[in-house]
Design a protein around this motif. Structure first.
Motif, short mmCIF file in Angstrom:
data_model
loop_
_atom_site.label_atom_id
_atom_site.label_comp_id
_atom_site.label_asym_id
_atom_site.label_seq_id
_atom_site.Cartn_x
_atom_site.Cartn_y
_atom_site.Cartn_z
N LEU A 26 0.88 -0.93 -0.23
CA LEU A 26 -0.09 0.43 -0.06
C LEU A 26 0.72 1.07 -0.21
O LEU A 26 0.41 2.28 -0.77
CB LEU A 26 -1.24 0.69 1.09
N LEU A 27 2.03 1.34 0.53
CA LEU A 27 2.65 2.64 0.69
C LEU A 27 3.53 2.67 -0.62
O LEU A 27 3.85 3.34 -1.01
CB LEU A 27 3.77 1.71 1.55
N PHE A 28 4.01 1.60 -0.88
CA PHE A 28 4.45 1.76 -2.40
C PHE A 28 3.50 2.08 -3.25
O PHE A 28 4.59 3.35 -4.35
CB PHE A 28 5.63 1.01 -2.84
N GLY A 29 2.59 1.60 -3.64
CA GLY A 29 0.95 2.35 -4.49
C GLY A 29 1.45 3.91 -3.84
O GLY A 29 0.51 4.34 -5.37
N PHE A 30 0.59 3.68 -3.17
CA PHE A 30 0.04 5.02 -2.89
C PHE A 30 1.34 6.26 -3.29
O PHE A 30 1.39 7.72 -3.58
CB PHE A 30 0.40 5.40 -1.07
N ILE A 31 2.48 6.43 -2.42
CA ILE A 31 3.75 6.69 -3.88
C ILE A 31 3.71 7.10 -4.62
O ILE A 31 4.09 7.96 -5.42
CB ILE A 31 4.98 6.65 -2.43
N ILE A 35 3.70 10.49 -6.78
CA ILE A 35 4.10 10.59 -8.42
C ILE A 35 4.02 11.30 -9.13
O ILE A 35 3.99 11.79 -10.14
CB ILE A 35 5.19 9.58 -7.92
N TYR A 36 3.06 9.82 -9.80
CA TYR A 36 2.43 10.55 -10.42
C TYR A 36 1.34 11.10 -10.78
O TYR A 36 1.39 11.83 -12.33
CB TYR A 36 1.36 8.99 -11.46
N GLN A 37 1.04 11.58 -10.44
CA GLN A 37 -0.70 13.08 -10.08
C GLN A 37 0.79 14.37 -10.30
O GLN A 37 0.12 14.74 -11.33
CB GLN A 37 -1.34 12.86 -8.97
N ILE A 38 1.59 14.24 -9.85
CA ILE A 38 2.46 15.22 -9.60
C ILE A 38 3.60 15.56 -10.55
O ILE A 38 2.63 16.69 -11.20
CB ILE A 38 3.87 15.38 -8.70
N SER A 56 -5.54 6.05 -4.34
CA SER A 56 -4.13 7.34 -3.26
C SER A 56 -4.94 7.42 -2.19
O SER A 56 -4.04 7.20 -0.56
CB SER A 56 -3.46 8.16 -3.52
N ARG A 57 -6.11 7.55 -1.59
CA ARG A 57 -6.63 8.09 -0.56
C ARG A 57 -7.05 7.50 -0.21
O ARG A 57 -6.74 6.84 1.52
CB ARG A 57 -7.85 9.05 -0.56
N PHE A 58 -7.28 6.05 -0.34
CA PHE A 58 -7.91 4.70 -0.22
C PHE A 58 -6.86 4.04 0.08
O PHE A 58 -7.48 3.36 1.15
CB PHE A 58 -9.03 3.96 -1.85
N ALA A 59 -5.85 3.71 -0.16
CA ALA A 59 -4.71 3.31 0.01
C ALA A 59 -4.05 4.07 1.38
O ALA A 59 -4.02 3.59 2.46
CB ALA A 59 -3.39 3.74 -0.63
#
Length: 201
Positions: A26-31, A35-38, A56-59
């Motif tokens: 979840l942490l790697f997916g969140f990060i 990053i993709y959004q930015i 990202s919010r759900f994670a």
């Protein structure tokens, strides 16, 4: 009772390992999604994937809930010690702490079921994901809290509160430093024993 504790302890160790891997994913997916959004905001070549903001919010929500359960297992949550360590009032509050965690877990399970079921009637705006996958975090967290709190209480009943905390709590660096300093002072205060090299014959 001892057999129940042994079975529960093995199950909780396996669950804890599983939770660590899930939290890591979840942490790697969140990060990655952040990053993709930015990057996609600054590079017109990349498509704007609006569902990444939701995911990202759900994670993040799942990380909080699952991390809370692990915090209960090792007493990593915030604790305010109001009484001197080892006093009767201190021991009473430590028992109340673990009983309160068990009660919170039961509340999460009981009321979390209805909350999770309400997610069947709702979907995420961008991704269309059923919100039951998000709302069920409270119920799942409650199940883990109940299992972990039961192990702590069972160990405290069978082995004593201090033995349970020594075996399960994350070591407190302040307490470890105090204990090391006390041992150092004891070593300095101990009389020096001379070791004779043997008398010549």
């Amino acid at each position: 009772m001892r057999l129940f504790l042994n079975v529960l302890s093995r199950a909780n160790r396996a669950l804890e390992k599983l939770l660590h891997w899930i939290l890591l994913a979840l942490l790697f997916g969140f990060i990655a999604m952040i990053i993709y959004q930015i990057v996609s905001r600054n590079l017109p070549l990349l498509p704007r994937l609006y569902w990444t903001e939701e995911f990202s919010r759900f994670a993040f929500q799942w990380m909080i809930m699952l991390g809370t359960a692990i915090g209960v297992l090792h007493a990593d949550h915030f604790v305010l010690e109001a009484f001197p360590r080892g006093t009767r009032a201190d021991r009473l509050t430590r028992w109340i702490r673990d009983l309160a965690c068990l009660a919170v877990g039961v509340i999460f399970v009981v009321y979390g079921q209805e909350f999770a079921a309400s997610g069947l009637r709702r979907s995420a705006t961008a991704s269309g994901l059923s919100m039951i996958f998000v709302y069920s975090a409270f119920m799942v967290c409650g199940l883990f809290i109940v299992l972990f709190a039961l192990e702590r209480l069972a160990r405290a009943v069978l082995d004593g509160l201090d033995a349970m905390e020594a075996a399960m709590n994350t070591p407190d660096p302040v307490q470890e430093a105090i204990a090391a300093q006390q041992e150092h002072h004891l070593d300095l205060d101990a009389p020096q024993q001379s070791t004779g090299a043997g008398r010549p014959s």
